[in-house]
Design a protein around this motif. Structure first.
Motif, PDB file in Angstrom:
ATOM      1  N   PHE A 228       8.588 -38.256  84.584  1.00 37.27           N
ATOM      2  CA  PHE A 228       7.711 -38.757  83.567  1.00 37.27           C
ATOM      3  C   PHE A 228       6.447 -38.161  83.292  1.00 37.27           C
ATOM      4  CE2 PHE A 228       4.093 -41.720  82.664  1.00 37.27           C
ATOM      5  CZ  PHE A 228       4.307 -41.927  81.582  1.00 37.27           C
ATOM      6  N   TRP A 229       6.205 -37.462  84.588  1.00 39.12           N
ATOM      7  CA  TRP A 229       4.980 -36.297  84.189  1.00 39.12           C
ATOM      8  C   TRP A 229       5.600 -35.204  83.543  1.00 39.12           C
ATOM      9  CZ3 TRP A 229       4.140 -36.586  90.129  1.00 39.12           C
ATOM     10  CH2 TRP A 229       3.204 -37.661  90.377  1.00 39.12           C
ATOM     11  N   LEU A 230       6.840 -34.697  83.994  1.00 36.74           N
ATOM     12  CA  LEU A 230       7.293 -33.352  83.291  1.00 36.74           C
ATOM     13  C   LEU A 230       7.878 -33.424  81.861  1.00 36.74           C
ATOM     14  CD1 LEU A 230       9.154 -32.063  86.571  1.00 36.74           C
ATOM     15  CD2 LEU A 230       7.355 -30.971  85.347  1.00 36.74           C
ATOM     16  N   LEU A 231       8.504 -34.457  81.581  1.00 36.04           N
ATOM     17  CA  LEU A 231       9.177 -34.355  80.204  1.00 36.04           C
ATOM     18  C   LEU A 231       8.108 -34.219  79.110  1.00 36.04           C
ATOM     19  CD1 LEU A 231      11.769 -37.358  80.285  1.00 36.04           C
ATOM     20  CD2 LEU A 231      12.109 -34.529  80.922  1.00 36.04           C
ATOM     21  N   PRO A 232       6.769 -34.984  79.046  1.00 34.06           N
ATOM     22  CA  PRO A 232       6.002 -34.692  78.016  1.00 34.06           C
ATOM     23  C   PRO A 232       5.672 -32.915  77.973  1.00 34.06           C
ATOM     24  CG  PRO A 232       5.447 -36.543  79.217  1.00 34.06           C
ATOM     25  CD  PRO A 232       6.351 -35.984  79.921  1.00 34.06           C
ATOM     26  N   ALA A 233       5.466 -32.335  79.258  1.00 34.78           N
ATOM     27  CA  ALA A 233       5.416 -30.822  79.517  1.00 34.78           C
ATOM     28  C   ALA A 233       6.542 -30.119  78.799  1.00 34.78           C
ATOM     29  CB  ALA A 233       5.175 -30.674  80.953  1.00 34.78           C
ATOM     30  N   TYR A 234       7.666 -30.795  79.009  1.00 33.77           N
ATOM     31  CA  TYR A 234       8.924 -30.149  78.463  1.00 33.77           C
ATOM     32  C   TYR A 234       8.859 -30.200  76.963  1.00 33.77           C
ATOM     33  CZ  TYR A 234      11.197 -29.604  82.966  1.00 33.77           C
ATOM     34  OH  TYR A 234      11.658 -28.987  84.305  1.00 33.77           O
ATOM     35  N   ILE A 235       8.334 -31.418  76.292  1.00 31.80           N
ATOM     36  CA  ILE A 235       8.025 -31.629  74.876  1.00 31.80           C
ATOM     37  C   ILE A 235       7.420 -30.468  74.527  1.00 31.80           C
ATOM     38  CG2 ILE A 235       7.324 -33.034  73.105  1.00 31.80           C
ATOM     39  CD1 ILE A 235       7.979 -35.546  74.974  1.00 31.80           C
ATOM     40  N   ALA A 236       6.274 -30.218  75.064  1.00 34.98           N
ATOM     41  CA  ALA A 236       5.336 -29.116  74.557  1.00 34.98           C
ATOM     42  C   ALA A 236       5.970 -27.850  74.487  1.00 34.98           C
ATOM     43  CB  ALA A 236       4.012 -29.163  75.371  1.00 34.98           C
ATOM     44  N   TRP A 237       6.742 -27.733  75.670  1.00 33.47           N
ATOM     45  CA  TRP A 237       7.275 -26.526  75.809  1.00 33.47           C
ATOM     46  C   TRP A 237       8.650 -26.098  74.818  1.00 33.47           C
ATOM     47  CZ3 TRP A 237       8.469 -26.325  81.865  1.00 33.47           C
ATOM     48  CH2 TRP A 237       7.363 -26.293  82.650  1.00 33.47           C
ATOM     49  N   TYR A 238       9.356 -27.204  74.734  1.00 37.80           N
ATOM     50  CA  TYR A 238      10.307 -26.894  73.518  1.00 37.80           C
ATOM     51  C   TYR A 238      10.018 -27.029  72.154  1.00 37.80           C
ATOM     52  CZ  TYR A 238      14.596 -27.733  76.562  1.00 37.80           C
ATOM     53  OH  TYR A 238      15.678 -27.820  77.616  1.00 37.80           O
ATOM     54  N   VAL A 239       9.128 -27.780  72.065  1.00 35.87           N
ATOM     55  CA  VAL A 239       8.721 -28.148  70.367  1.00 35.87           C
ATOM     56  C   VAL A 239       7.601 -27.366  70.080  1.00 35.87           C
ATOM     57  CG1 VAL A 239       8.376 -30.082  68.653  1.00 35.87           C
ATOM     58  CG2 VAL A 239      10.059 -30.521  70.735  1.00 35.87           C
ATOM     59  N   VAL A 240       6.398 -27.437  70.871  1.00 34.58           N
ATOM     60  CA  VAL A 240       5.072 -26.987  70.550  1.00 34.58           C
ATOM     61  C   VAL A 240       4.941 -25.473  70.687  1.00 34.58           C
ATOM     62  CG1 VAL A 240       2.599 -26.875  70.774  1.00 34.58           C
ATOM     63  CG2 VAL A 240       4.119 -28.979  70.880  1.00 34.58           C
ATOM     64  N   ILE A 241       5.354 -25.001  71.777  1.00 40.11           N
ATOM     65  CA  ILE A 241       5.199 -23.356  72.284  1.00 40.11           C
ATOM     66  C   ILE A 241       5.860 -22.576  71.143  1.00 40.11           C
ATOM     67  CG2 ILE A 241       5.586 -21.735  73.883  1.00 40.11           C
ATOM     68  CD1 ILE A 241       3.364 -23.654  74.520  1.00 40.11           C
ATOM     69  N   PRO A 242       7.199 -22.930  70.601  1.00 38.32           N
ATOM     70  CA  PRO A 242       7.593 -22.203  69.711  1.00 38.32           C
ATOM     71  C   PRO A 242       6.766 -21.748  68.332  1.00 38.32           C
ATOM     72  CG  PRO A 242       9.366 -23.521  70.710  1.00 38.32           C
ATOM     73  CD  PRO A 242       8.055 -23.884  71.162  1.00 38.32           C
ATOM     74  N   LYS A 243       6.247 -22.750  68.036  1.00 43.51           N
ATOM     75  CA  LYS A 243       5.426 -22.618  66.644  1.00 43.51           C
ATOM     76  C   LYS A 243       4.122 -21.741  67.168  1.00 43.51           C
ATOM     77  CE  LYS A 243       3.853 -23.661  62.546  1.00 43.51           C
ATOM     78  NZ  LYS A 243       4.614 -23.400  61.311  1.00 43.51           N
TER      79      LYS A 243
END
Length: 549
Positions: A228-243
Motif C-alpha cells: 500500500f505504501w509502495l504502489l503509489p510510489a510505483y504510480i509516480a514511477w510508471y506514470v509521472v516520471i516519464p513525463k
C-alpha cells in the motif's frame, strides 16, 4: 462532469490538500519523536516529565508509517483521478470529505491516547500489551474513514466506466483503484482483530485474548501495508516520471499486469513475518513463503519497465554507449531526483526483504535491528523520497502556485540530506542487527544492566543519522509551507505520461475486476483458512472453542 483538463479541479484540489496538510503535520510530530528516540537509545539524554521511550516509539511508528502515508496516498490518488478522469461527481466527492473527517477523528483520538501514555503498545500493538479502548476505537475510525474515501474513488471509477463504455480507463486511475482494493482487502484483517478482539478485551468484557490469532490477523494486514505504501510510489514511477524526463510510458499493459500481480501476491503472505512463532504449521509457512517470493516478479517487471523507459528516452535525446542515457536524465530537477534516489535505495531494500522472507536467513535477523533498518530503507527511504518528490509539484499544482528555482534547489538539498542521514541510520541498524542487537528495546545490549552500552559506536551513528534526518525534515517543512502558501502564483504541471506508440495494445482482461478479486480471494482462503481454523480450535488456556479471545 466538467471537461477533462490538465489541471485538477479547484474543488477536488481542496480535498487533496486537506489530506496533505494532516499528513505533513504527522511527519513533523513523528520526526520529533524519532529524534528523541535516537538520543535516548544512544544514552545522550534522559527524557523529562516521565515521557517514556516506548511512548515515543509508538508515536513515531504510527504517525509516520500509518498516518502520514495513508493521508498522503489518499490525497495523491484523489488528485490523480481528478486529473485523469475529470472533476469528481457529487457522491464520490462527499464520500471523500466524509472519509477525511472520520479518519481525522480517529487520528486525533489515537494520538491523544499515545501522548497520554494510554496507548504505548508500539506500532504493532501486539497482545498481551494492552492500550486504552479509545486507542483501538481511534484506530478503527481511522481504518473505516480510509474505506469511505476508497469507496468514493470506486464510485468515481465505475461511473466513468459506465459513461465511457468500451474505453480503457486512464492508467493512473486504474492503478489508484488497484491500490485501494489492496488496502481494503488487507485492512479487513486488522479491523477484525481490533473490533472483535482488542476492544472487548481492553474494555474488560472478556478476560483473555487469542494472542497467536491477533498476531496473524495483524500480519495479514502488515505485509500488504508495505505494498500500500509502495504502489503509489510505483504510480509516480510508471506514470509521472516519464513525463518529467521527456520520455513515454514503456508499456501500459505491463504496468497494469504488475499491479494485478501485486494484488494477488502481496496479501496471502503474512506468515513470513511469523516464521519463528510456534502454533503455525511449517507447511503453511512454506506455502506463504513461496507466495511471498512471487512478489519479486512484478517488482522485476517494474524495474525493467522503468529502466527501459530511461534508456529509450535517453536514446531519443542522442545518448550513445551502454550507459550514455544516464547523462540525459534531469538530475537537477527535484521532481525526478528525489523519486530516482528512492528507486536506487529500493535495490538494497528489496534484497533485504528477500533475506527477511527466507526461512533460513531469517533465523539470524529475526527481531533484530536489521528488520528496523529494512523498514527504514523501504517506507522511510524509497516511499518517503518518492512522496516528497511528488509533493514538490503536487502541492503547488493544487494551490495554484509554482515550484521556483530556489525551492527546487532546497528540495535537492533535502533529498541529499535525507539520503545521507538514512545511510548512517539504516546502515548502523543493519550492521548492529547482524551482531544480534534486538529491536523494540530501549537498551543497547541484551545485558542485565541497562548501562552496559555494548553497541555504543553504532548507537552514536544512529543518532548522527537521526540528527541529519531531522534537519532534512525541517527543510522539508519549510519547502511544503512555502509551496502551499508563499510561492508565486501560477500553474505547476501535473505530469501524466503518454504511452509509447510501439507499445502493445492492453488486453481487456486486465480490467476484469471480478476475475482478479476472485483469484485474490481464492489465494487468501488457500493460505489462511486451515491455519486460522487450527488457531481457533486450539485456543490457549482461558479461552475455549471457536473464540477470538
Amino acid at each position: 462532469m466538467s471537461k477533462l483538463s490538465t489541471v485538477v479541479d479547484r474543488r477536488d484540489a481542496k480535498l487533496s490538500m486537506a489530506h496533505l496538510y494532516v499528513g505533513y503535520v504527522a511527519v513533523l510530530i513523528g520526526a520529533i519523536a524519532g529524534l528523541l528516540q535516537t538520543f535516548v537509545r544512544s544514552g545522550a539524554i534522559t527524557l523529562p516529565a516521565g515521557i517514556g521511550y516506548y511512548q515515543l516509539l509508538t508515536a513515531h511508528g504510527i504517525l509516520l508509517a500509518l498516518v502520514f502515508t495513508t493521508y498522503f496516498i489518499v490525497g495523491f490518488l484523489y488528485a490523480g483521478m481528478s486529473r485523469t478522469m475529470g472533476r469528481f461527481y457529487d457522491l464520490p466527492y462527499r464520500l471523500g470529505w466524509l472519509g477525511f473527517i472520520i479518519m481525522t477523528a480517529g487520528t486525533v483520538l489515537t494520538t491523544i491516547m499515545v501522548l497520554l501514555n494510554e496507548g504505548t503498545v508500539l506500532y504493532t500493538f501486539y497482545a498481551p500489551l494492552k492500550a486504552s479502548p479509545w486507542f483501538y476505537i481511534g484506530l478503527t475510525l481511522f481504518i473505516v474513514g480510509s474505506w469511505v474515501a476508497g469507496f468514493g474513488m470506486f464510485r468515481q471509477y465505475f461511473i466513468w466506466r459506465r459513461v465511457n463504455k468500451g474505453k480503457l480507463s486512464p492508467l493512473f486511475s486504474f492503478m489508484a483503484i488497484m491500490t485501494m482494493v489492496l488496502w481494503l482487502v488487507a485492512t479487513l484483517g486488522v479491523a477484525v482483530s481490533v473490533i472483535f478482539q482488542f476492544i472487548p478485551w481492553s474494555f474488560g468484557w472478556v478476560d483473555t485474548i487469542n494472542v497467536l490469532l491477533s498476531r496473524t490477523l495483524f500480519w495479514y494486514f502488515g505485509h500488504p501495508l508495505v505494498y500500500f505504501w509502495l504502489l503509489p510510489a510505483y504510480i509516480a514511477w510508471y506514470v509521472v516520471i516519464p513525463k518529467i524526463i521527456g520520455g513515454k510510458i514503456f508499456s501500459d499493459s505491463l504496468a497494469r499486469l504488475s499491479f494485478v500481480l501485486f494484488l494477488l501476491f502481496s496479501i496471502p503472505v503474512g506468515f513470513h513475518h511469523q516464521l519463528l512463532e510456534s502454533g503455525i504449521s511449517p507447511f503453511w509457512k512454506y506455502i506463504q513463503v513461496v507466495l511471498t517470493f512471487m512478489v519479486i516478479i512484478p517488482s522485476l517487471m517494474t524495474a525493467f519497465s522503468l529502466f527501459a523507459m530511461f534508456e529509450l528516452s535517453g536514446r531519443e535525446k542522442g545518448a550513445r554507449g551502454l550507459f550514455g542515457w544516464v547523462k540525459k536524465l534531469p538530475w537537477g530537477d527535484a521532481r525526478f531526483f528525489a523519486p530516482f534516489m528512492g528507486m536506487l535505495i529500493f535495490i538494497p531494500a528489496g534484497t533485504g526483504g528477500i533475506i527477511n522472507a527466507s526461512n533460513q536467513l531469517n533465523q539470524m535477523v529475526h527481531n533484530t535491528l536489521w528488520v528496523t533498518g529494512h523498514f527504514h530503507l523501504t517506507v522511510a527511504s524509497t516511499v518517503a523520497l518518492t512522496f516528497f518528490g511528488i509533493s514538490y509539484w503536487l502541492i503547488p499544482h493544487l494551490t495554484g502556485r509554482t515550484l521556483t528555482k530556489r525551492m527546487n534547489l532546497f528540495a535537492n538539498i533535502q533529498t541529499i540530506l535525507w539520503t545521507v542521514g538514512m545511510f548512517f541510520m539504516s546502515g548502523a541498524m543493519h550492521t548492529v542487527g547482524l551482531f544480534g542487537a534486538p529491536r523494540r528495546t530501549a537498551y543497547t545490549t541484551y545485558g542485565d544492566h541497562p548501562d552496559a552500552l555494548g553497541w555504543i559506536p553504532y548507537e552514536v551513528t544512529m543518532a548522527v543519522g537521526g540528527t541529519i534526518l531531522f534537519i532534512a525534515v525541517l527543510l522539508l517543512m519549510y519547502i511544503v509551507v512555502n509551496l502551499a502558501f508563499f510561492a508565486p502564483k501560477g500553474v505547476e504541471e501535473f505530469p501524466i505520461g503518454e504511452v509509447a506508440e510501439a507499445a502493445e495494445r492492453t488486453p481487456a482482461v486486465l480490467e476484469n475486476w471480478r476475475l482478479w478479486i476472485a483469484v485474490s480471494a481464492c489465494l487468501i482462503l488457500l493460505a489462511y483458512t486451515i491455519p486460522v481454523i487450527d488457531m481457533l480450535e486450539h485456543s490457549p488456556p482461558g479461552s475455549t472453542g471457536f473464540k477470538l479471545w
